[in-house]
Design a protein around this motif. Structure first.
Motif, PDB file in Angstrom:
ATOM      1  N   GLY A   1       0.805  -1.217   0.000  1.00  0.00           N
ATOM      2  CA  GLY A   1       0.000   0.000   0.000  1.00  0.00           C
ATOM      3  C   GLY A   1       0.835   1.263   0.000  1.00  0.00           C
ATOM      4  N   THR A   2       1.892   1.275   0.799  1.00  0.00           N
ATOM      5  CA  THR A   2       2.777   2.440   0.823  1.00  0.00           C
ATOM      6  C   THR A   2       3.387   2.689  -0.555  1.00  0.00           C
ATOM      7  OG1 THR A   2       3.313   2.158   3.166  1.00  0.00           O
ATOM      8  CG2 THR A   2       4.896   3.390   1.819  1.00  0.00           C
ATOM      9  N   ILE A   3       3.806   1.617  -1.208  1.00  0.00           N
ATOM     10  CA  ILE A   3       4.435   1.746  -2.522  1.00  0.00           C
ATOM     11  C   ILE A   3       3.416   2.213  -3.568  1.00  0.00           C
ATOM     12  CG2 ILE A   3       5.557   0.477  -4.399  1.00  0.00           C
ATOM     13  CD1 ILE A   3       6.809  -1.313  -2.184  1.00  0.00           C
ATOM     14  N   LEU A   4       2.252   1.584  -3.591  1.00  0.00           N
ATOM     15  CA  LEU A   4       1.247   1.944  -4.592  1.00  0.00           C
ATOM     16  C   LEU A   4       0.789   3.399  -4.431  1.00  0.00           C
ATOM     17  CD1 LEU A   4      -1.025  -1.240  -4.735  1.00  0.00           C
ATOM     18  CD2 LEU A   4       0.700  -0.495  -6.397  1.00  0.00           C
ATOM     19  N   LEU A   5       0.578   3.817  -3.188  1.00  0.00           N
ATOM     20  CA  LEU A   5       0.137   5.188  -2.961  1.00  0.00           C
ATOM     21  C   LEU A   5       1.211   6.180  -3.378  1.00  0.00           C
ATOM     22  CD1 LEU A   5      -1.971   7.172  -1.776  1.00  0.00           C
ATOM     23  CD2 LEU A   5      -0.744   6.975   0.405  1.00  0.00           C
ATOM     24  N   THR A   6       2.443   5.924  -2.989  1.00  0.00           N
ATOM     25  CA  THR A   6       3.533   6.841  -3.324  1.00  0.00           C
ATOM     26  C   THR A   6       3.712   6.943  -4.837  1.00  0.00           C
ATOM     27  OG1 THR A   6       4.654   6.279  -1.247  1.00  0.00           O
ATOM     28  CG2 THR A   6       5.969   7.366  -2.948  1.00  0.00           C
ATOM     29  N   GLU A   7       3.690   5.806  -5.507  1.00  0.00           N
ATOM     30  CA  GLU A   7       3.852   5.810  -6.965  1.00  0.00           C
ATOM     31  C   GLU A   7       2.714   6.581  -7.636  1.00  0.00           C
ATOM     32  OE1 GLU A   7       6.304   4.444  -8.973  1.00  0.00           O
ATOM     33  OE2 GLU A   7       7.458   4.114  -7.138  1.00  0.00           O
ATOM     34  N   ARG A   8       1.508   6.418  -7.111  1.00  0.00           N
ATOM     35  CA  ARG A   8       0.376   7.111  -7.720  1.00  0.00           C
ATOM     36  C   ARG A   8       0.480   8.618  -7.547  1.00  0.00           C
ATOM     37  NH1 ARG A   8      -5.710   8.013  -5.982  1.00  0.00           N
ATOM     38  NH2 ARG A   8      -6.136   9.361  -7.722  1.00  0.00           N
ATOM     39  N   LEU A   9       1.071   9.055  -6.436  1.00  0.00           N
ATOM     40  CA  LEU A   9       1.133  10.487  -6.139  1.00  0.00           C
ATOM     41  C   LEU A   9       2.410  11.163  -6.643  1.00  0.00           C
ATOM     42  CD1 LEU A   9      -0.323  10.436  -2.518  1.00  0.00           C
ATOM     43  CD2 LEU A   9      -1.509  11.004  -4.647  1.00  0.00           C
ATOM     44  N   LEU A  10       3.330  10.403  -7.187  1.00  0.00           N
ATOM     45  CA  LEU A  10       4.593  10.990  -7.652  1.00  0.00           C
ATOM     46  C   LEU A  10       4.410  12.111  -8.672  1.00  0.00           C
ATOM     47  CD1 LEU A  10       7.227   8.108  -7.877  1.00  0.00           C
ATOM     48  CD2 LEU A  10       7.338  10.191  -6.487  1.00  0.00           C
ATOM     49  N   PRO A  11       3.488  12.003  -9.628  1.00  0.00           N
ATOM     50  CA  PRO A  11       3.321  13.119 -10.564  1.00  0.00           C
ATOM     51  C   PRO A  11       2.971  14.432  -9.861  1.00  0.00           C
ATOM     52  CG  PRO A  11       2.288  11.157 -11.449  1.00  0.00           C
ATOM     53  CD  PRO A  11       2.672  10.835 -10.037  1.00  0.00           C
ATOM     54  N   LEU A  12       2.133  14.376  -8.843  1.00  0.00           N
ATOM     55  CA  LEU A  12       1.784  15.590  -8.102  1.00  0.00           C
ATOM     56  C   LEU A  12       2.988  16.113  -7.328  1.00  0.00           C
ATOM     57  CD1 LEU A  12      -1.737  14.622  -6.690  1.00  0.00           C
ATOM     58  CD2 LEU A  12      -1.224  16.165  -8.588  1.00  0.00           C
ATOM     59  N   LEU A  13       3.768  15.219  -6.761  1.00  0.00           N
ATOM     60  CA  LEU A  13       4.953  15.642  -6.020  1.00  0.00           C
ATOM     61  C   LEU A  13       5.998  16.252  -6.958  1.00  0.00           C
ATOM     62  CD1 LEU A  13       5.142  12.577  -3.626  1.00  0.00           C
ATOM     63  CD2 LEU A  13       4.730  14.946  -2.933  1.00  0.00           C
ATOM     64  N   ARG A  14       6.118  15.707  -8.147  1.00  0.00           N
ATOM     65  CA  ARG A  14       7.061  16.264  -9.119  1.00  0.00           C
ATOM     66  C   ARG A  14       6.654  17.676  -9.541  1.00  0.00           C
ATOM     67  NH1 ARG A  14      10.569  12.401 -11.062  1.00  0.00           N
ATOM     68  NH2 ARG A  14       9.915  10.221 -10.840  1.00  0.00           N
ATOM     69  N   ALA A  15       5.360  17.969  -9.463  1.00  0.00           N
ATOM     70  CA  ALA A  15       4.871  19.295  -9.844  1.00  0.00           C
ATOM     71  C   ALA A  15       5.061  20.330  -8.734  1.00  0.00           C
ATOM     72  CB  ALA A  15       3.389  19.218 -10.208  1.00  0.00           C
ATOM     73  N   SER A  16       5.438  19.875  -7.544  1.00  0.00           N
ATOM     74  CA  SER A  16       5.649  20.783  -6.416  1.00  0.00           C
ATOM     75  C   SER A  16       7.091  21.261  -6.380  1.00  0.00           C
ATOM     76  CB  SER A  16       5.316  20.056  -5.106  1.00  0.00           C
ATOM     77  OG  SER A  16       5.729  20.812  -3.987  1.00  0.00           O
ATOM     78  N   ASN A  17       7.289  22.473  -5.863  1.00  0.00           N
ATOM     79  CA  ASN A  17       8.665  22.977  -5.714  1.00  0.00           C
ATOM     80  C   ASN A  17       9.193  22.763  -4.298  1.00  0.00           C
ATOM     81  OD1 ASN A  17       7.235  24.841  -4.236  1.00  0.00           O
ATOM     82  ND2 ASN A  17       7.873  26.630  -5.427  1.00  0.00           N
ATOM     83  N   ARG A  18       8.441  21.978  -3.500  1.00  0.00           N
ATOM     84  CA  ARG A  18       8.871  21.718  -2.131  1.00  0.00           C
ATOM     85  C   ARG A  18       8.444  20.317  -1.696  1.00  0.00           C
ATOM     86  NH1 ARG A  18       6.253  25.099   2.307  1.00  0.00           N
ATOM     87  NH2 ARG A  18       7.138  23.328   3.408  1.00  0.00           N
ATOM     88  N   ALA A  19       8.623  19.345  -2.571  1.00  0.00           N
ATOM     89  CA  ALA A  19       8.091  18.007  -2.335  1.00  0.00           C
ATOM     90  C   ALA A  19       8.922  17.216  -1.333  1.00  0.00           C
ATOM     91  CB  ALA A  19       8.009  17.239  -3.646  1.00  0.00           C
ATOM     92  N   ASP A  20       8.219  16.588  -0.398  1.00  0.00           N
ATOM     93  CA  ASP A  20       8.839  15.695   0.576  1.00  0.00           C
ATOM     94  C   ASP A  20       7.994  14.436   0.689  1.00  0.00           C
ATOM     95  OD1 ASP A  20      11.029  17.303   1.442  1.00  0.00           O
ATOM     96  OD2 ASP A  20       9.686  18.457   2.730  1.00  0.00           O
ATOM     97  N   ILE A  21       8.662  13.302   0.822  1.00  0.00           N
ATOM     98  CA  ILE A  21       8.006  12.031   1.128  1.00  0.00           C
ATOM     99  C   ILE A  21       8.559  11.560   2.466  1.00  0.00           C
ATOM    100  CG2 ILE A  21       7.651   9.637   0.437  1.00  0.00           C
ATOM    101  CD1 ILE A  21       8.171  10.551  -2.470  1.00  0.00           C
ATOM    102  N   VAL A  22       7.698  11.493   3.455  1.00  0.00           N
ATOM    103  CA  VAL A  22       8.101  11.089   4.801  1.00  0.00           C
ATOM    104  C   VAL A  22       7.476   9.743   5.111  1.00  0.00           C
ATOM    105  CG1 VAL A  22       8.077  11.690   7.247  1.00  0.00           C
ATOM    106  CG2 VAL A  22       8.179  13.502   5.521  1.00  0.00           C
ATOM    107  N   THR A  23       8.284   8.798   5.570  1.00  0.00           N
ATOM    108  CA  THR A  23       7.752   7.485   5.929  1.00  0.00           C
ATOM    109  C   THR A  23       8.173   7.136   7.353  1.00  0.00           C
ATOM    110  OG1 THR A  23       7.941   6.771   3.620  1.00  0.00           O
ATOM    111  CG2 THR A  23       7.589   5.059   5.286  1.00  0.00           C
ATOM    112  N   LEU A  24       7.168   6.900   8.196  1.00  0.00           N
ATOM    113  CA  LEU A  24       7.438   6.411   9.535  1.00  0.00           C
ATOM    114  C   LEU A  24       7.619   4.896   9.435  1.00  0.00           C
ATOM    115  CD1 LEU A  24       6.357   9.254  10.249  1.00  0.00           C
ATOM    116  CD2 LEU A  24       5.289   8.216  12.259  1.00  0.00           C
ATOM    117  N   ILE A  25       8.847   4.476   9.406  1.00  0.00           N
ATOM    118  CA  ILE A  25       9.125   3.049   9.216  1.00  0.00           C
ATOM    119  C   ILE A  25       9.078   2.362  10.586  1.00  0.00           C
ATOM    120  CG2 ILE A  25      10.762   1.370   8.302  1.00  0.00           C
ATOM    121  CD1 ILE A  25      11.657   3.495   6.284  1.00  0.00           C
ATOM    122  N   SER A  26      10.182   2.201  11.230  1.00  0.00           N
ATOM    123  CA  SER A  26      10.266   1.568  12.545  1.00  0.00           C
ATOM    124  C   SER A  26      11.679   1.044  12.670  1.00  0.00           C
ATOM    125  CB  SER A  26       9.272   0.413  12.683  1.00  0.00           C
ATOM    126  OG  SER A  26       9.581  -0.398  13.798  1.00  0.00           O
ATOM    127  N   ALA A  27      12.157   0.936  13.910  1.00  0.00           N
ATOM    128  CA  ALA A  27      13.441   0.278  14.112  1.00  0.00           C
ATOM    129  C   ALA A  27      13.391  -1.162  13.625  1.00  0.00           C
ATOM    130  CB  ALA A  27      13.834   0.319  15.593  1.00  0.00           C
TER     131      ALA A  27
END
Length: 226
Positions: A107-133
């Protein structure tokens, strides 16, 4: 950097750390798309944001369901916060294990991939992932089920290659590897890590000027209590 006017999507925003992240981003002036599996949970987060004077929109998103990801409507995005992930411990059913890996990894991968075009259109794009130790190589201290470890290692691997490939486009990929932490508690030496401290790390990273790329936060594991 100010977050005023930034468009931020937070997954898992219906409770706990996800809700705290949504509230914090809104408090700093961002418009938050608060997603949760249950509509009422997303709406409660938005109600709390609006009561505090912030701006947010609720949305249903089940990361374990690819069709739910496809149905999500997003018109503009500057910051994607991947905080939605199911914790798993004990002796789960096969369905629980599938759900944990499907939501946290696929789910994390599919969502991120789907939203990449919008992030590429931003001039301040960040992708933050709360992973875990649990996503760190050699970590064994969490009592979480191995399926949870597997999901978190998948997130970590995806974030690592994504960071390398998106850096030339100016998109920062920020990963956090906290040990098991509590939602609230004493924020002092010797105490368990709290969700507000994790949230503060996220805000610190995304508010840095664009020449500052904080790739990951790794935390010291609390010493075992006698």
């Amino acid at each position: 950097m100010t977050l005023t006017g930034a468009h931020v999507l937070v997954t898992g925003a219906g409770r706990d750390t996800g809700r705290k992240l949504a509230l914090a981003f809104a408090a700093h002036g961002a418009h938050v798309l608060a997603t949760a599996r249950i509509q009422s949970a997303a709406e409660e987060t938005v109600a709390q944001i609006e009561a505090a004077g912030g701006n947010a929109t609720p949305a249903v998103l089940d990361l374990a369901d690819p069709k739910s990801i496809e149905r999500l409507t997003v018109d503009r995005l500057d910051v994607l916060v991947n905080s939605g992930a199911r914790y798993l411990a004990g002796t789960p059913s096969p369905a629980d294990m599938v759900d944990t890996i499907a939501g946290g990894a696929t789910g994390t991968i599919l969502l991120t991939e789907r939203l990449l075009p919008l992030l590429r259109a931003s001039n301040r794009a960040d992708i933050v992932t709360l992973i875990s130790a649990a996503g760190e190589v050699g970590h064994h201290r969490s009592p979480a089920h191995p399926a949870f470890y597997a999901a978190k290692h998948a997130q970590a691997g995806y974030a690592e290659i994504l960071s390398e490939r998106l850096r030339p486009d100016g998109i920062r990929v920020i990963s956090l590897f906290p040990p098991d932490f509590v939602q609230d508690g004493r924020r002092e030496t010797g105490a368990d890590l709290t969700a507000p401290s994790v949230v503060d790390c996220v805000l610190f990273a995304v508010r840095q000027p664009r020449d500052c790329f904080i790739r990951s936060f790794c935390f010291e594991q609390p010493a075992p209590r006698p």
